[in-house]
Design a protein around this motif. Sequence first.
Motif, mmCIF file in Angstrom:
data_model
loop_
_atom_site.group_PDB
_atom_site.id
_atom_site.type_symbol
_atom_site.label_atom_id
_atom_site.label_comp_id
_atom_site.label_asym_id
_atom_site.label_seq_id
_atom_site.Cartn_x
_atom_site.Cartn_y
_atom_site.Cartn_z
ATOM 1 N N GLY A 5 7.363 -8.647 17.930
ATOM 2 C CA GLY A 5 8.057 -8.056 16.796
ATOM 3 C C GLY A 5 7.164 -7.807 15.605
ATOM 4 O O GLY A 5 7.652 -7.569 14.500
ATOM 5 N N LEU A 6 5.855 -7.873 15.807
ATOM 6 C CA LEU A 6 4.888 -7.662 14.730
ATOM 7 C C LEU A 6 4.030 -6.446 15.062
ATOM 8 O O LEU A 6 3.513 -6.342 16.169
ATOM 9 N N LEU A 26 5.121 -9.581 1.153
ATOM 10 C CA LEU A 26 4.964 -10.549 2.230
ATOM 11 C C LEU A 26 6.182 -11.463 2.314
ATOM 12 O O LEU A 26 6.656 -11.796 3.410
ATOM 13 N N GLU A 27 6.691 -11.869 1.167
ATOM 14 C CA GLU A 27 7.868 -12.751 1.148
ATOM 15 C C GLU A 27 9.109 -12.040 1.660
ATOM 16 O O GLU A 27 9.900 -12.610 2.417
ATOM 17 N N GLN A 31 7.735 -12.618 5.946
ATOM 18 C CA GLN A 31 8.215 -13.976 6.186
ATOM 19 C C GLN A 31 9.500 -14.032 7.018
ATOM 20 O O GLN A 31 9.617 -14.884 7.906
ATOM 21 N N PRO A 32 10.469 -13.155 6.795
ATOM 22 C CA PRO A 32 11.654 -13.196 7.660
ATOM 23 C C PRO A 32 11.333 -12.949 9.132
ATOM 24 O O PRO A 32 11.946 -13.548 10.016
ATOM 25 N N LYS A 33 10.351 -12.099 9.397
ATOM 26 C CA LYS A 33 9.951 -11.855 10.788
ATOM 27 C C LYS A 33 9.296 -13.095 11.386
ATOM 28 O O LYS A 33 9.527 -13.435 12.553
ATOM 29 N N LEU A 34 8.451 -13.760 10.600
ATOM 30 C CA LEU A 34 7.822 -14.977 11.099
ATOM 31 C C LEU A 34 8.856 -16.084 11.311
ATOM 32 O O LEU A 34 8.749 -16.869 12.253
ATOM 33 N N ALA A 35 9.853 -16.139 10.441
ATOM 34 C CA ALA A 35 10.912 -17.134 10.608
ATOM 35 C C ALA A 35 11.679 -16.876 11.907
ATOM 36 O O ALA A 35 12.005 -17.816 12.652
ATOM 37 N N VAL A 71 -0.245 -15.422 5.747
ATOM 38 C CA VAL A 71 1.126 -15.927 5.779
ATOM 39 C C VAL A 71 1.252 -16.726 7.067
ATOM 40 O O VAL A 71 0.739 -16.318 8.118
ATOM 41 N N LEU A 72 1.927 -17.875 6.993
ATOM 42 C CA LEU A 72 2.031 -18.697 8.197
ATOM 43 C C LEU A 72 3.394 -19.344 8.324
ATOM 44 O O LEU A 72 4.126 -19.515 7.347
ATOM 45 N N VAL A 73 3.700 -19.705 9.544
ATOM 46 C CA VAL A 73 4.832 -20.566 9.832
ATOM 47 C C VAL A 73 4.281 -21.719 10.661
ATOM 48 O O VAL A 73 3.521 -21.512 11.610
#
Length: 208
Positions: A5-6, A26-27, A31-35, A71-73
């Motif tokens: 999805g990236l 980015l926020e 970030q929603p995609k990484l979440a 950006v990380l999770v």
Amino acid sequence: MAGLGLGPPDFALFEIDDPEDRASALEERLQPKLAALAGQCLPGLTRVAAKELFVHLGKVARRKGQAPEEVLVAFSDSPKGWKGAPYLAVVMTRLHLHARVGVRGESPRRAAMRQALEREAANLAKKGKPFRKLRQFEDWRFEELPELAPAHSAAFWTELGEALAPGGDGLDVGIAWTREEARSLSLGDLLGVFRDLSPLYKVLANAQ
């Protein structure tokens, strides 16, 4: 769009020049995609780690005049956060996607992790294939990738352990793909790399 999805529009967010505009983009958009990706990864990573893990979305760095570069999770065994605990992480930068294992921040656990890593250095050095593309990202400047780590050497793992001493830099290693390669990655590919990295994570997470 990639199986994860990236895709190019997500990496392009790091091309925004204005630091505040980049941080906001980015926020709001990445970030929603990484979440969402973290939710898909969690069951598989829990099996890989052989223990319950919790998802922690890393804060986008906001420093005056300095645009955020990653950006990380993160996934750790602590529900309270990932700083000071061993973690697995999916990290995005302008040019790369990463699967990482690390320890950032001070913690009473670091002394035990250092001892465990030094004790297991010879065994980790014998792993061979799983660590053949390992790179060390501590103090990395987000451009050209660091050189491949000499993971076949017990001395390398001992030095990583020394960085876990109180006041030390901490540990940050992993595998990276270019943004072009990331487009074709699947969830299975990502989990497979974390499976390769799991011997290191388990040494750190199980340290007493």
